[in-house]
Structure formats: structure tokens, C-alpha cells
Design a protein around this motif. Structure first.
Motif, PDB file in Angstrom:
ATOM      1  N   ALA A   1      -8.796  19.631   6.451  1.00 56.43           N
ATOM      2  CA  ALA A   1      -9.348  19.829   4.889  1.00 56.43           C
ATOM      3  C   ALA A   1      -8.192  19.369   4.392  1.00 56.43           C
ATOM      4  CB  ALA A   1      -9.788  21.203   4.638  1.00 56.43           C
ATOM      5  N   GLU A   2      -6.931  19.824   4.268  1.00 55.37           N
ATOM      6  CA  GLU A   2      -5.980  19.329   3.352  1.00 55.37           C
ATOM      7  C   GLU A   2      -5.704  17.895   3.769  1.00 55.37           C
ATOM      8  OE1 GLU A   2      -4.063  20.751   0.929  1.00 55.37           O
ATOM      9  OE2 GLU A   2      -5.433  22.481   0.952  1.00 55.37           O
ATOM     10  N   LEU A   3      -5.422  17.411   4.784  1.00 50.36           N
ATOM     11  CA  LEU A   3      -5.141  16.169   5.129  1.00 50.36           C
ATOM     12  C   LEU A   3      -6.236  15.349   4.975  1.00 50.36           C
ATOM     13  CD1 LEU A   3      -2.899  17.033   8.461  1.00 50.36           C
ATOM     14  CD2 LEU A   3      -2.126  16.117   6.057  1.00 50.36           C
ATOM     15  N   SER A   4      -7.440  15.638   5.057  1.00 53.47           N
ATOM     16  CA  SER A   4      -8.560  14.880   4.586  1.00 53.47           C
ATOM     17  C   SER A   4      -8.373  14.380   3.033  1.00 53.47           C
ATOM     18  CB  SER A   4      -9.919  15.317   4.859  1.00 53.47           C
ATOM     19  OG  SER A   4      -9.976  15.359   6.180  1.00 53.47           O
ATOM     20  N   ARG A   5      -8.010  15.439   2.396  1.00 54.84           N
ATOM     21  CA  ARG A   5      -7.832  15.289   1.065  1.00 54.84           C
ATOM     22  C   ARG A   5      -6.730  14.141   0.615  1.00 54.84           C
ATOM     23  NH1 ARG A   5      -7.683  19.874  -3.587  1.00 54.84           N
ATOM     24  NH2 ARG A   5      -7.414  18.505  -5.695  1.00 54.84           N
ATOM     25  N   THR A   6      -5.501  14.205   1.269  1.00 50.90           N
ATOM     26  CA  THR A   6      -4.514  13.233   1.316  1.00 50.90           C
ATOM     27  C   THR A   6      -4.990  11.949   1.745  1.00 50.90           C
ATOM     28  OG1 THR A   6      -2.979  15.249   2.129  1.00 50.90           O
ATOM     29  CG2 THR A   6      -2.082  13.073   2.101  1.00 50.90           C
ATOM     30  N   THR A   7      -5.489  11.624   2.816  1.00 52.70           N
ATOM     31  CA  THR A   7      -5.902  10.370   3.229  1.00 52.70           C
ATOM     32  C   THR A   7      -6.997   9.963   2.267  1.00 52.70           C
ATOM     33  OG1 THR A   7      -7.243  11.245   4.850  1.00 52.70           O
ATOM     34  CG2 THR A   7      -5.115  10.586   5.657  1.00 52.70           C
ATOM     35  N   LEU A   8      -7.903  10.491   1.871  1.00 56.28           N
ATOM     36  CA  LEU A   8      -8.871   9.906   0.913  1.00 56.28           C
ATOM     37  C   LEU A   8      -8.273   9.627  -0.485  1.00 56.28           C
ATOM     38  CD1 LEU A   8     -11.711   9.324   0.202  1.00 56.28           C
ATOM     39  CD2 LEU A   8     -11.926  11.780  -0.504  1.00 56.28           C
ATOM     40  N   THR A   9      -7.273  10.409  -0.848  1.00 59.94           N
ATOM     41  CA  THR A   9      -6.733   9.905  -2.100  1.00 59.94           C
ATOM     42  C   THR A   9      -5.756   8.634  -1.862  1.00 59.94           C
ATOM     43  OG1 THR A   9      -6.237  12.233  -2.631  1.00 59.94           O
ATOM     44  CG2 THR A   9      -4.744  10.738  -3.834  1.00 59.94           C
ATOM     45  N   SER A  10      -5.209   8.533  -0.722  1.00 61.55           N
ATOM     46  CA  SER A  10      -4.583   7.037  -0.561  1.00 61.55           C
ATOM     47  C   SER A  10      -5.158   6.397  -0.137  1.00 61.55           C
ATOM     48  CB  SER A  10      -3.657   7.410   0.805  1.00 61.55           C
ATOM     49  OG  SER A  10      -3.331   6.214   1.190  1.00 61.55           O
ATOM     50  N   LEU A  11      -6.397   6.356   0.234  1.00 61.02           N
ATOM     51  CA  LEU A  11      -7.523   5.204   0.583  1.00 61.02           C
ATOM     52  C   LEU A  11      -8.050   4.826  -0.750  1.00 61.02           C
ATOM     53  CD1 LEU A  11      -8.171   3.849   3.300  1.00 61.02           C
ATOM     54  CD2 LEU A  11     -10.340   5.349   3.068  1.00 61.02           C
ATOM     55  N   LEU A  12      -8.398   5.704  -1.752  1.00 63.39           N
ATOM     56  CA  LEU A  12      -9.003   5.446  -2.840  1.00 63.39           C
ATOM     57  C   LEU A  12      -8.288   4.508  -3.765  1.00 63.39           C
ATOM     58  CD1 LEU A  12     -10.588   8.820  -4.267  1.00 63.39           C
ATOM     59  CD2 LEU A  12     -11.675   7.019  -2.965  1.00 63.39           C
ATOM     60  N   ASP A  13      -7.051   4.689  -3.691  1.00 56.15           N
ATOM     61  CA  ASP A  13      -5.942   3.778  -4.396  1.00 56.15           C
ATOM     62  C   ASP A  13      -5.652   2.570  -3.526  1.00 56.15           C
ATOM     63  OD1 ASP A  13      -3.882   2.586  -5.832  1.00 56.15           O
ATOM     64  OD2 ASP A  13      -2.693   4.750  -5.899  1.00 56.15           O
ATOM     65  N   SER A  14      -5.197   2.726  -2.317  1.00 56.40           N
ATOM     66  CA  SER A  14      -4.850   1.422  -1.745  1.00 56.40           C
ATOM     67  C   SER A  14      -5.901   0.403  -1.301  1.00 56.40           C
ATOM     68  CB  SER A  14      -4.076   1.794  -0.201  1.00 56.40           C
ATOM     69  OG  SER A  14      -4.809   2.489   0.439  1.00 56.40           O
ATOM     70  N   ILE A  15      -7.082   0.980  -0.974  1.00 56.35           N
ATOM     71  CA  ILE A  15      -8.369   0.123  -0.476  1.00 56.35           C
ATOM     72  C   ILE A  15      -9.130   0.029  -1.599  1.00 56.35           C
ATOM     73  CG2 ILE A  15     -10.007   0.030   1.080  1.00 56.35           C
ATOM     74  CD1 ILE A  15      -7.486   0.046   2.530  1.00 56.35           C
ATOM     75  N   PHE A  16      -9.520   0.946  -2.520  1.00 54.21           N
ATOM     76  CA  PHE A  16     -10.473   0.589  -3.661  1.00 54.21           C
ATOM     77  C   PHE A  16     -10.076   0.557  -4.857  1.00 54.21           C
ATOM     78  CE2 PHE A  16     -12.731   3.237  -0.444  1.00 54.21           C
ATOM     79  CZ  PHE A  16     -13.853   2.695  -0.208  1.00 54.21           C
ATOM     80  N   GLY A  17      -8.696   0.692  -5.313  1.00 55.33           N
ATOM     81  CA  GLY A  17      -7.883   0.421  -6.409  1.00 55.33           C
ATOM     82  C   GLY A  17      -8.473   1.490  -7.377  1.00 55.33           C
ATOM     83  N   ILE A  18      -8.745   2.700  -6.779  1.00 59.56           N
ATOM     84  CA  ILE A  18      -9.170   3.903  -7.710  1.00 59.56           C
ATOM     85  C   ILE A  18      -8.128   4.930  -7.885  1.00 59.56           C
ATOM     86  CG2 ILE A  18     -10.696   5.596  -8.209  1.00 59.56           C
ATOM     87  CD1 ILE A  18     -12.822   4.072  -6.754  1.00 59.56           C
TER      88      ILE A  18
ATOM     89  N   TYR B   1       0.894  -1.092   0.031  1.00 64.13           N
ATOM     90  CA  TYR B   1      -0.064  -0.040   0.007  1.00 64.13           C
ATOM     91  C   TYR B   1       0.943   1.173   0.158  1.00 64.13           C
ATOM     92  CZ  TYR B   1      -3.326  -3.468   1.333  1.00 64.13           C
ATOM     93  OH  TYR B   1      -4.043  -4.515   1.863  1.00 64.13           O
ATOM     94  N   VAL B   2       2.114   1.157   0.392  1.00 61.56           N
ATOM     95  CA  VAL B   2       2.819   2.403   0.372  1.00 61.56           C
ATOM     96  C   VAL B   2       3.008   3.245  -0.919  1.00 61.56           C
ATOM     97  CG1 VAL B   2       5.475   3.032   0.768  1.00 61.56           C
ATOM     98  CG2 VAL B   2       4.399   1.464   2.179  1.00 61.56           C
ATOM     99  N   PRO B   3       3.019   2.579  -2.410  1.00 61.27           N
ATOM    100  CA  PRO B   3       3.160   3.395  -3.311  1.00 61.27           C
ATOM    101  C   PRO B   3       1.668   4.491  -3.454  1.00 61.27           C
ATOM    102  CG  PRO B   3       3.611   1.330  -3.996  1.00 61.27           C
ATOM    103  CD  PRO B   3       3.282   1.315  -2.455  1.00 61.27           C
ATOM    104  N   ALA B   4       0.736   3.877  -2.853  1.00 67.50           N
ATOM    105  CA  ALA B   4      -0.492   4.577  -2.795  1.00 67.50           C
ATOM    106  C   ALA B   4      -0.390   5.775  -1.872  1.00 67.50           C
ATOM    107  CB  ALA B   4      -1.742   4.054  -2.580  1.00 67.50           C
ATOM    108  N   MET B   5       0.183   5.400  -0.701  1.00 66.82           N
ATOM    109  CA  MET B   5       0.471   6.534   0.109  1.00 66.82           C
ATOM    110  C   MET B   5       1.329   7.955  -0.247  1.00 66.82           C
ATOM    111  SD  MET B   5       0.924   4.195   3.875  1.00 66.82           S
ATOM    112  CE  MET B   5       0.021   2.843   4.191  1.00 66.82           C
ATOM    113  N   ARG B   6       2.628   7.060  -0.907  1.00 72.06           N
ATOM    114  CA  ARG B   6       3.566   8.224  -1.292  1.00 72.06           C
ATOM    115  C   ARG B   6       2.844   8.935  -2.505  1.00 72.06           C
ATOM    116  NH1 ARG B   6       9.560   5.500  -1.353  1.00 72.06           N
ATOM    117  NH2 ARG B   6       9.827   7.580  -1.712  1.00 72.06           N
ATOM    118  N   GLU B   7       2.157   8.275  -3.338  1.00 74.17           N
ATOM    119  CA  GLU B   7       1.441   9.052  -4.381  1.00 74.17           C
ATOM    120  C   GLU B   7       0.340  10.416  -3.886  1.00 74.17           C
ATOM    121  OE1 GLU B   7       0.374  10.687  -8.145  1.00 74.17           O
ATOM    122  OE2 GLU B   7       2.119   9.684  -7.502  1.00 74.17           O
ATOM    123  N   ALA B   8      -0.235   9.892  -2.769  1.00 74.97           N
ATOM    124  CA  ALA B   8      -1.054  10.886  -2.275  1.00 74.97           C
ATOM    125  C   ALA B   8      -0.292  12.084  -1.643  1.00 74.97           C
ATOM    126  CB  ALA B   8      -2.080  10.032  -1.163  1.00 74.97           C
ATOM    127  N   MET B   9       0.655  11.777  -0.951  1.00 73.15           N
ATOM    128  CA  MET B   9       1.436  12.687  -0.289  1.00 73.15           C
ATOM    129  C   MET B   9       2.297  13.692  -1.390  1.00 73.15           C
ATOM    130  SD  MET B   9       1.762  14.141   2.537  1.00 73.15           S
ATOM    131  CE  MET B   9       2.827  15.487   3.104  1.00 73.15           C
TER     132      MET B   9
END
Length: 434
Positions: free
Chosen positions: A120-137, A92-100
């Protein structure tokens, strides 16, 4: 209870080991003693379940791990564990790094005079990471999938409504067709429809030979091989739980962490120096040993601002608890701030001190008087994921930027209770590139 739940819990924490807060037909007991909390959370006699007040959250999460009990919980936990075990985290790390990376680009491109709202900013960061790492989006850089971003907004509104109902205690059951309940149920249906669409699309796109990195893809593959694995409805319930816990609560904890770093120039210099000397961003939990102060910042934020600040249980049988008589149906409120601010365990408990956690064992946090991820067998299943992503975000933010309070004479923003411990006012900082 309607005006200020956090103040109510704080006042009750000073009232003894167990304090009664009866209201609207509920016998409500706040537990402030660590030994009693430990007994309840370990519960070898199985005399507790998730409380009736908390099961209202099931209107949003369905039968997810957050609220289910008994054999259903055991099955869901067993099926969910492998994808969130420590050994699975590197995928899942690539998704975390891309979100950051997207966050860094966004902050670099911002107006120097415009302060950042950390939540607001970090909600956007964690959502971007979650979409990729958890949902594959994975969308284009800097862009979120519109429909799933909408889910985040709806979740926040749903949680606010649940907190309002929980604090009222006597609010009409969600099954009653009141105007507010009808609006609430429409929003739940909207979120469920979006998640159902995501699951269906991911299933269509997934080939039998794929080895997906995202959690949903892994579950769908396992379902193809084993019909006893999560059904589509069960997946939806667990994904909703992860949206709440892996996106909303982590973002708030990270916002508090970076806010305190911005307020303390010496701490910021130390964490930045540590980040600069690390060979790269962490790839696994083992790498956090090279970043003890950054890890301490996150753990200290979770100590002062636990997400959530209370754990709820309901007694299912009459029994004794530390000399107190507990009746079946009693609602127990475990006050995490009462434990986290106990000077017997935490010297100068109101002080933000990231150095407290040198050598701290995050696999035995309850034994270390820290319930930032809950405790006992029902501790947060995503705690390792959150620790890894949280430290990664902190390290990269402080490696690239200097953070300053938006106002020269900024005072410490207090928290308020809204399901989580959210700031009573925006946490505003300026990010200056190094």
C-alpha cells in the motif's frame, strides 16, 4: 485453475520442457525451457502474437503496447521510445525524488507502533511519481489527485476480474451483458473518462513554447507538430498501460525487495552502508554503477517475484518448436519462475541473494537468464525508468530508516498469483528513523 494458478504453474514447471494444460477448448502449453522461450520471444519467423487470453486485457488497456501486435505495435513503440530512452530519464528524476520525499515524511510522522503495509505504501509512492512524471499532475505535498487515485483502485479491481476470468477460461466474453460484465464495463468507462479529462486539461494548459518534463506533455507537443503522432485515444490507451506497469507492478516488486531487506539484518546493513556512501540519489542509469547492491536487491526481487510471472503467446501458424508440434491457435504460457529458479543458472535459487548481480548487464537481461522485464523486441519499454526509480526508492528508504519485520518471529510470506505475484498476506514492517 480456479483454486491456485501459481501452484498449477509450479507443478507444470516440473513436468518437462513443454507441458499441456488443456482446458475449456484451449490447447494450452506451458513452456519451461529457456532455449524454447528465447526462440518464442525472438520469433524471427513471426509465428506468434499476443495470446487470446492476454488480449482480454485489451478491455482495460485498449490498443496499448501491452497487447497490440504487428504494424500497430511497431508504430506505437517507435513513437513512445524517445520519451523513455535512457537519455530522457533525468527529466523524470525530480518527480521520483519528490514522491519519495513525501513517503519519508509520511513514515516519519507515523505511529511507531503501527506497522507499514509495504504494498500500500509503495503503491502510493509510485503513483505520486507517475502522476507528476507521466501525467504532469503535481498536487500539494502528501496529497494525491482524488480522481486519479480513484483510477488506481479501479485498475486493481479490473485486474482482479481479468485474472478471475482468465483462470476460469470459459467465462462469458466481456461483450455479453451479464451483470458482472456490465459492472466491469462501467468501471472501464469510468477510468477512460478520467484519463480523457486529464489529457484534455493538460492540452489546454500547455503553451506552444513549453518544454514539458512530463511524458504526456511531450506527446501533446509532438502531436501539435506532427498530426501522425499519437491521437488522444492512443495516448489514453498507452497511459493506461503505464498506470498498470509503471505503478502497480513496480510497487509490488519494491515491496518484495524491502521486505527481504527487513528480514535480513546483514543485507540491510550492507545496502544502508552503500546508500550512505553514495554522493547523492541516482540521477541517471550510469549512477546505478555506484549502487550495485541496491540494484541487486531490486533485480533479485524481480527474479523471485517476476511481474508478471508468465508471458502469453498464441501461435498463428503450424510449426515445430524444439521437436514439438505447435498448431495454429495454441496458447503458449512461458513460465518465468521455471527459468528464474533453475539451479543451472541460479545456484541456491530459493535464496534471496542480492550479490548475484555484480557486473550484470541490464541491457541484456534475457542473455543473463532473467526475464524480469520480458525479453526480445517486446521487452518492457519502461524497464529503464523502473530500474532508476526502484533503486532511488530503495536507497532513500534505507538511508533514512531501519526496517524491521512487524512481528519478531515473522515467517517469509509466500506469493500468490493475481495477474502479478502479490503477497498472500500483507508485507508488514516497522520503519525506525536512523
Amino acid at each position: 485453475m480456479r483454486r491456485d494458478l501459481l501452484r498449477l504453474f509450479e507443478n507444470a514447471a516440473a513436468g518437462g520442457s513443454v507441458v499441456r494444460l488443456d482446458a475449456a477448448g484451449f490447447r494450452l502449453l506451458q513452456v519451461n525451457d529457456e532455449a524454447l522461450m528465447r526462440e518464442i520471444l525472438l520469433d524471427k519467423g513471426r509465428v506468434y502474437r499476443k495470446a487470446s487470453l492476454m488480449r482480454r486485457l485489451g478491455a482495460v488497456t485498449g490498443e496499448g503496447l501491452l497487447i497490440n501486435d504487428g504494424e500497430v505495435w511497431k508504430r506505437h513503440r517507435r513513437l513512445a521510445n524517445p520519451a523513455l530512452a535512457a537519455g530522457s530519464l533525468p527529466r523524470y528524476v525530480p518527480a521520483m525524488r519528490e514522491a519519495m520525499a513525501q513517503t519519508v515524511a509520511r513514515w516519519r510522522g507515523g505511529e511507531a507502533a503501527a506497522p507499514l503495509d509495504l504494498v500500500a505504501e509503495l503503491s502510493r509512492t509510485t503513483l505520486t511519481s507517475l502522476l507528476d512524471s507521466i501525467f504532469g499532475i503535481r498536487g500539494e505535498a502528501g496529497m494525491l489527485n482524488d480522481r486519479v487515485a480513484q483510477v488506481s483502485g479501479v485498475i486493481h479491481a479490473l485486474l482482479d476480474e481479468l485474472v478471475r476470468q482468465g483462470s476460469a477460461l470459459a467465462a462469458p466474453p466481456l461483450s455479453w451483458p451479464t451483470p458482472a460484465n456490465l459492472r466491469f464495463r462501467r468501471r472501464i468507462a469510468e477510468v477512460n473518462a478520467i484519463l480523457d479529462d486529464i489529457i484534455a486539461k493538460r492540452r489546454e494548459d500547455l503553451a506552444d513554447t513549453d518544454a514539458p518534463a512530463d511524458l504526456l506533455g511531450q506527446w501533446l507537443q509532438q502531436r501539435r507538430r506532427n498530426p501522425e503522432h499519437f491521437s488522444a485515444v492512443e495516448m489514453r490507451d498507452e497511459l493506461m498501460t503505464m498506470l498498470i506497469a509503471g505503478h502497480h507492478s513496480l510497487a509490488i516488486a519494491l515491496a518484495w525487495a524491502l521486505y527481504h531487506v527487513a528480514l535480513d539484518a546483514d543485507l540491510q546493513a550492507e545496502v544502508s552502508a552503500e546508500a550512505a556512501t553514495a554522493p547523492e540519489l541516482p540521477q541517471s542509469l550510469e549512477d546505478l554503477a555506484d549502487l550495485p547492491l541496491a540494484r541487486g536487491v531490486l533485480l533479485e526481487a524481480l527474479r523471485l517475484y517476476p511481474q508478471p510471472p508468465i508471458l502469453l503467446r498464441e501461435a498463428v501458424a503450424e510449426h515445430g518448436l524444439g521437436g514439438y508440434h505447435i498448431r495454429a491457435g495454441d496458447q503458449l504460457v512461458l513460465s518465468i519462475p521455471a527459468l528464474h529458479r533453475d539451479p543451472a543458472h541460479w545456484p541456491q535459487p530459493e535464496r534471496f541473494d542480492a550479490g548475484r548481480f555484480a557486473g550484470f548487464n541490464t541491457d541484456g537481461m534475457m542473455q543473463g537468464h532473467h526475464l524480469g522485464f520480458g525479453g526480445g523486441p517486446r521487452s518492457c519499454i519502461g524497464r529503464r525508468f523502473a530500474l532508476l526509480e526502484g533503486v532511488l526508492v530503495l536507497v532513500e528508504a534505507l538511508r533514512v530508516f531501519r526496517l524491521r519485520p512487524a512481528a519478531a518471529n515473522a515467517e517469509r510470506v509466500p506469493p500468490r498469483f493475481a495477474g502479478m505475484l502479490v503477497p498472500a498476506a500483507p508485507l508488514l514492517v516497522r520503519a525506525v528513523p536512523r
